[in-house]
Design an enzyme around this catalytic site. Structure first.
Site, PDB file in Angstrom:
ATOM      1  N   GLU A 163       0.832  -1.204   0.000  1.00 27.00           N
ATOM      2  CA  GLU A 163       0.000   0.000   0.000  1.00 27.00           C
ATOM      3  C   GLU A 163       0.865   1.252   0.000  1.00 27.00           C
ATOM      4  O   GLU A 163       1.769   1.379   0.827  1.00 27.00           O
ATOM      5  CB  GLU A 163      -0.897   0.032   1.242  1.00 27.00           C
ATOM      6  CG  GLU A 163      -1.894  -1.097   1.321  1.00 27.00           C
ATOM      7  CD  GLU A 163      -2.767  -1.006   2.560  1.00 27.00           C
ATOM      8  OE1 GLU A 163      -3.872  -1.582   2.525  1.00 27.00           O
ATOM      9  OE2 GLU A 163      -2.359  -0.377   3.556  1.00 27.00           O
ATOM     10  N   CYS A 164       0.605   2.157  -0.907  1.00 32.57           N
ATOM     11  CA  CYS A 164       1.195   3.498  -0.976  1.00 32.57           C
ATOM     12  C   CYS A 164       2.723   3.461  -0.904  1.00 32.57           C
ATOM     13  O   CYS A 164       3.369   3.218  -1.901  1.00 32.57           O
ATOM     14  CB  CYS A 164       0.587   4.401   0.094  1.00 32.57           C
ATOM     15  SG  CYS A 164       0.731   6.160  -0.304  1.00 32.57           S
ATOM     16  N   GLY A 165       3.316   3.701   0.259  1.00 33.62           N
ATOM     17  CA  GLY A 165       4.765   3.630   0.352  1.00 33.62           C
ATOM     18  C   GLY A 165       5.293   2.265  -0.057  1.00 33.62           C
ATOM     19  O   GLY A 165       6.350   2.151  -0.688  1.00 33.62           O
ATOM     20  N   SER A 169      -1.226  -0.850  -4.237  1.00 35.93           N
ATOM     21  CA  SER A 169      -2.246   0.182  -4.430  1.00 35.93           C
ATOM     22  C   SER A 169      -1.889   1.462  -3.699  1.00 35.93           C
ATOM     23  O   SER A 169      -1.130   1.447  -2.724  1.00 35.93           O
ATOM     24  CB  SER A 169      -3.603  -0.311  -3.923  1.00 35.93           C
ATOM     25  OG  SER A 169      -3.599  -0.421  -2.507  1.00 35.93           O
TER      26      SER A 169
END
Length: 464
Positions: free
Chosen positions: A330-332, A438
């Site tokens: 996720e993200c990072g 994501s």
């Protein structure tokens, strides 16, 4: 168990530092369980750090009432005091008319008295007018006390308190002076995470100084007298009840100064299914031998050189992905699984032209900066979601980032969003094999069927 909620009249009112100080002071004498309204990771890291108990998030937009109650009751087992920190202003929420997603909605759901932090910089009687409006706006919200922040001088304090007492009849339990250069350290997504900052003694000294200064101007006994009494929590809610599987998986979770944006309920739900968690550091350590891996959010852009230096970690992640072990990012974590991160212009402490080689697991590159994205996210999994059996599963969470991920042509996505923005507009969850990355940070409670699908995949034998 005593309980209360600390809210602000607006963002930047000082409620985070004040809640931190209150929690730290009470944690010296009692078991304190903290909560944060909204989807933030960073404020909870501080509340966790000063209490020693994992702070939990409460959000009435992504969670229904049963889920909110389950999270609260589960976290409060063994606690003497429950403290909820609000988000933004007391009445800010997801919509303009309804209070869904607001601090007020949480106060009403749990019947919590509100301690309102008012930024009183340069106002006295107007503080009373502001409070009066907050009290009348929603009579079902009980504002039990007030803390004035950013006051300057005894005359200022007395005039504001006198006006509030006369017009509102609400006790003022603290008046915090304006002190220059005594703020918590900031970064472009908010505060520097506690798990990162705690490695620096200067950071810890700064936190201690802020706590000491604030507490010296609060009447903590009066605050406790304004709290409500809640039934002692002793039973595990059904949502978190142990459900031991016949097979047990080991889940490797990246958790260090880079990757630390996790909701505590993620760990609770994984363990409630009987699975083992092994934490590891993509900066300092080796990849553990696990059945699946989870890379949460964080700041890989600020640690790009250190991440790139751990080549053996990246090689092992690529090998695990090629072996079809499930990987959730996720993200990072998404950024870390890209080929590289490029800095396109000077941003924060990052210099234009800098680039960092990343794990090269997903067919994409990442660039910084872009216009800030901060939004709730809702949607469904697609048939390309790697851990499902074709069933559409709920995606509920949020996105908060300044980067852009540029995927190769012809890629597939595991999420289709009906609210918020993903990697490609409404498409999020870049998929390659058994890997998904994501921008959406799912909240594991309302998205638990999605999480359970990932865990089930970790129990399956990899495809040949």
């Amino acid at each position: 168990m005593k309980a209360f909620l600390v809210a602000g009249d607006r963002s930047g009112s000082g409620k985070t530092s004040i809640t931190l100080a209150i929690a730290a002071a009470f944690a010296k004498r009692w078991n304190v369980q903290t909560f944060k309204v909204g989807m933030d990771y960073i404020d909870p890291s501080y509340l966790t750090g000063v209490t020693g108990r994992q702070c939990r998030n409460l959000d009435s937009f992504v969670m229904n009432k049963e889920e909110l109650s389950a999270v609260f009751e589960h976290a409060c087992i063994g606690a003497d005091i429950a403290i909820v920190e609000g988000v933004r202003g007391l009445y800010e929420g997801a919509e303009s008319i309804e209070d869904i997603g607001s601090t007020a909605s949480i106060a009403k759901h749990f019947g919590l008295p509100v301690i309102l932090v008012i930024d009183a910089k340069s106002i006295t009687r107007s503080a009373a007018a502001l409070l009066y409006g907050f009290m009348k706006f929603d009579p079902d919200v009980h504002i039990a006390g007030v803390i004035l922040n950013n006051v300057r001088g005894e005359k200022h304090v007395n005039k504001a308190i006198g006006a509030i007492k006369h017009y509102c009849n609400v006790p003022v339990i603290g008046a915090i002076p304006r002190v220059e250069n005594l703020d918590l350290t900031m970064r472009h997504l908010g505060l520097v995470p506690y798990e990162e900052g705690k490695k620096d003694n200067r950071f810890l000294d700064r936190v201690s100084s802020i706590v000491e200064m604030i507490c010296s101007h609060l009447d903590l006994d009066a605050l406790l007298s304004l709290s409500c009494e809640k039934e002692e929590m002793v039973h595990i809610p059904r949502l978190f009840a142990p459900d031991i599987q016949s097979k047990r998986a080991k889940i490797g979770i990246a958790r260090d100064e880079v990757f630390n944006f996790y909701y505590a309920d993620l760990f609770s739900l994984i363990e409630s299914k009987g699975h083992e968690i092994e934490y590891f550091s993509p900066v300092h350590g080796d990849l553990p031998d696990a059945d699946g891996y989870f890379f949460g959010g964080g700041y890989p852009e600020y640690h790009g050189h250190k991440l790139a230096e751990n080549q053996s970690m990246m090689e092992d992640i690529r090998t695990a992905a090629m072996d079809q072990r499930p990987v959730f990012a996720e993200c990072g974590g998404l950024m870390y699984l890209c080929r590289k991160i490029e800095i396109l212009q000077d941003f924060s402490v990052l210099s234009k032209g800098t680039s960092f080689k990343m794990a090269d697991v997903l067919p994409a590159r990442c660039t910084i900066p872009k216009k800030r994205i901060v939004t709730y996210v809702t949607g469904k999994t697609t048939r390309d979601f790697p851990f499902g059996s074709g069933k559409s599963l709920a995606v509920k969470g949020h996105a908060f980032h300044y980067s852009t991920v540029h995927p190769d042509n012809g890629v597939t996505f595991g999420y289709e969003l009906n609210r918020g923005f993903g990697i490609n507009e409404t498409q999020d969850g870049l998929v390659k094999g058994n890997v998904i990355g994501s921008y959406t940070h799912i909240h594991p409670v309302p998205s638990r069927e999605l999480l359970y699908s990932f865990l089930s995949a970790c129990l399956s034998d990899p495809a040949p």
